[in-house]
Design a protein around this motif. Sequence first.
Motif, PDB file in Angstrom:
ATOM      1  N   LEU A  77      24.909  33.943  42.022  1.00 24.91           N
ATOM      2  CA  LEU A  77      26.228  33.711  42.622  1.00 24.91           C
ATOM      3  C   LEU A  77      26.405  34.647  43.809  1.00 24.91           C
ATOM      4  O   LEU A  77      26.435  35.869  43.644  1.00 24.91           O
ATOM      5  N   PRO A  78      26.522  34.112  45.031  1.00 23.13           N
ATOM      6  CA  PRO A  78      26.749  34.969  46.192  1.00 23.13           C
ATOM      7  C   PRO A  78      28.001  35.822  46.018  1.00 23.13           C
ATOM      8  O   PRO A  78      29.062  35.319  45.644  1.00 23.13           O
ATOM      9  N   GLY A  79      27.861  37.118  46.278  1.00 25.25           N
ATOM     10  CA  GLY A  79      28.979  38.043  46.167  1.00 25.25           C
ATOM     11  C   GLY A  79      29.115  38.711  44.817  1.00 25.25           C
ATOM     12  O   GLY A  79      29.967  39.593  44.648  1.00 25.25           O
ATOM     13  N   ARG A  80      28.285  38.338  43.847  1.00 22.57           N
ATOM     14  CA  ARG A  80      28.429  38.869  42.492  1.00 22.57           C
ATOM     15  C   ARG A  80      28.172  40.375  42.440  1.00 22.57           C
ATOM     16  O   ARG A  80      27.263  40.897  43.077  1.00 22.57           O
ATOM     17  N   THR A  81      29.012  41.069  41.675  1.00 24.45           N
ATOM     18  CA  THR A  81      28.862  42.494  41.410  1.00 24.45           C
ATOM     19  C   THR A  81      28.550  42.699  39.930  1.00 24.45           C
ATOM     20  O   THR A  81      28.741  41.798  39.112  1.00 24.45           O
ATOM     21  N   ALA A  82      28.114  43.899  39.585  1.00 22.12           N
ATOM     22  CA  ALA A  82      27.719  44.159  38.201  1.00 22.12           C
ATOM     23  C   ALA A  82      28.914  44.239  37.259  1.00 22.12           C
ATOM     24  O   ALA A  82      28.954  43.567  36.228  1.00 22.12           O
ATOM     25  N   VAL A  83      29.899  45.070  37.600  1.00 26.11           N
ATOM     26  CA  VAL A  83      31.014  45.293  36.669  1.00 26.11           C
ATOM     27  C   VAL A  83      32.371  45.340  37.366  1.00 26.11           C
ATOM     28  O   VAL A  83      33.368  45.712  36.751  1.00 26.11           O
ATOM     29  N   ASP A 137      35.667  43.818  39.678  1.00 20.58           N
ATOM     30  CA  ASP A 137      36.456  42.721  40.215  1.00 20.58           C
ATOM     31  C   ASP A 137      36.611  42.954  41.719  1.00 20.58           C
ATOM     32  O   ASP A 137      36.982  44.041  42.149  1.00 20.58           O
ATOM     33  N   ASP A 138      36.329  41.920  42.497  1.00 22.42           N
ATOM     34  CA  ASP A 138      36.453  42.014  43.951  1.00 22.42           C
ATOM     35  C   ASP A 138      37.851  41.547  44.351  1.00 22.42           C
ATOM     36  O   ASP A 138      38.236  40.421  44.027  1.00 22.42           O
ATOM     37  N   PRO A 139      38.628  42.382  45.042  1.00 24.29           N
ATOM     38  CA  PRO A 139      39.990  41.975  45.414  1.00 24.29           C
ATOM     39  C   PRO A 139      40.030  40.844  46.432  1.00 24.29           C
ATOM     40  O   PRO A 139      41.072  40.202  46.600  1.00 24.29           O
ATOM     41  N   LEU A 140      38.902  40.565  47.082  1.00 23.73           N
ATOM     42  CA  LEU A 140      38.870  39.528  48.108  1.00 23.73           C
ATOM     43  C   LEU A 140      38.190  38.244  47.646  1.00 23.73           C
ATOM     44  O   LEU A 140      38.388  37.191  48.258  1.00 23.73           O
ATOM     45  N   ASN A 145      32.821  39.369  39.039  1.00 24.76           N
ATOM     46  CA  ASN A 145      32.457  40.385  38.045  1.00 24.76           C
ATOM     47  C   ASN A 145      31.463  39.814  37.037  1.00 24.76           C
ATOM     48  O   ASN A 145      31.811  38.982  36.195  1.00 24.76           O
ATOM     49  N   ALA A 146      30.218  40.275  37.103  1.00 23.44           N
ATOM     50  CA  ALA A 146      29.177  39.754  36.220  1.00 23.44           C
ATOM     51  C   ALA A 146      29.457  40.049  34.759  1.00 23.44           C
ATOM     52  O   ALA A 146      29.124  39.255  33.877  1.00 23.44           O
ATOM     53  N   SER A 147      30.078  41.183  34.485  1.00 23.59           N
ATOM     54  CA  SER A 147      30.318  41.583  33.104  1.00 23.59           C
ATOM     55  C   SER A 147      31.190  40.582  32.360  1.00 23.59           C
ATOM     56  O   SER A 147      30.999  40.323  31.170  1.00 23.59           O
ATOM     57  N   ALA A 148      32.149  39.988  33.067  1.00 19.92           N
ATOM     58  CA  ALA A 148      33.061  39.040  32.428  1.00 19.92           C
ATOM     59  C   ALA A 148      32.383  37.716  32.095  1.00 19.92           C
ATOM     60  O   ALA A 148      32.832  36.989  31.203  1.00 19.92           O
TER      61      ALA A 148
END
Length: 220
Positions: free
Chosen positions: A54-60, A62-65, A70-73
């Motif tokens: 998923l483009p933009g995915r982070t590990a843990v 939440d991205d405000p934009l 959030n991968a963890s969720a």
Amino acid sequence: MQNRAEKKRIVCFGDSNTWGFDASTGGRFPEGIRWTTLLQEHLGEEYQIVEEGLPGRTAVLDDPLLEGMNASAYLQPCLMSHSPLELVIIMLGTNDAKERFGLTSFNIAQGIAKLSLKAKQLLSGHNGLNSPVLVVVPPPIGPEYAKTPIGKSMGKDCDDKTEHLANHLTELLQESGIELLDSKGKVPMNRIDYMHLDEEGHELLAKLVFNKVKTILGDG
């Protein structure tokens, strides 16, 4: 009816470099170029690669934009829906380096370690057991990214943060039983935005991951 053996499933869980973002077009590399589909070719018909990029995915985080990054969720429903699994491959960290998150390189590694430990604890393997987990450290972002259009969105020091991820992850995961594969110096980023793989990078990463997977699964 002829009996058919269940294929051995491997989930590749990552960001735009697992999805296959092509910086030269702004689209997606086709099958046969993405490292995930090349890994499928290397492993053969006995295996099924599940592409979870998923483009933009982070590990843990939440991205405000950007919603839903959030991968963890998403990790637990993702892995359990594809179970039973032979292996979970996680490659994240590039997006976590964005300046707006305010993380250090060690903080980013902590998030990846936390996510990978969560993956290891889930009973997504055969017979209600755990699946092995492989963490692939992505190539560092090139310092030239700051002079490209993506530099304004990413912010400062992203290259420096990703440069040291492997060292921190080695320390954090050393007694976890989680496998680690560092692509630094073996797989280059492109020369367009310096934070995505080009065709050569996908090919090299596929071979690197293939060799590691065969070792983990006892086939090499």
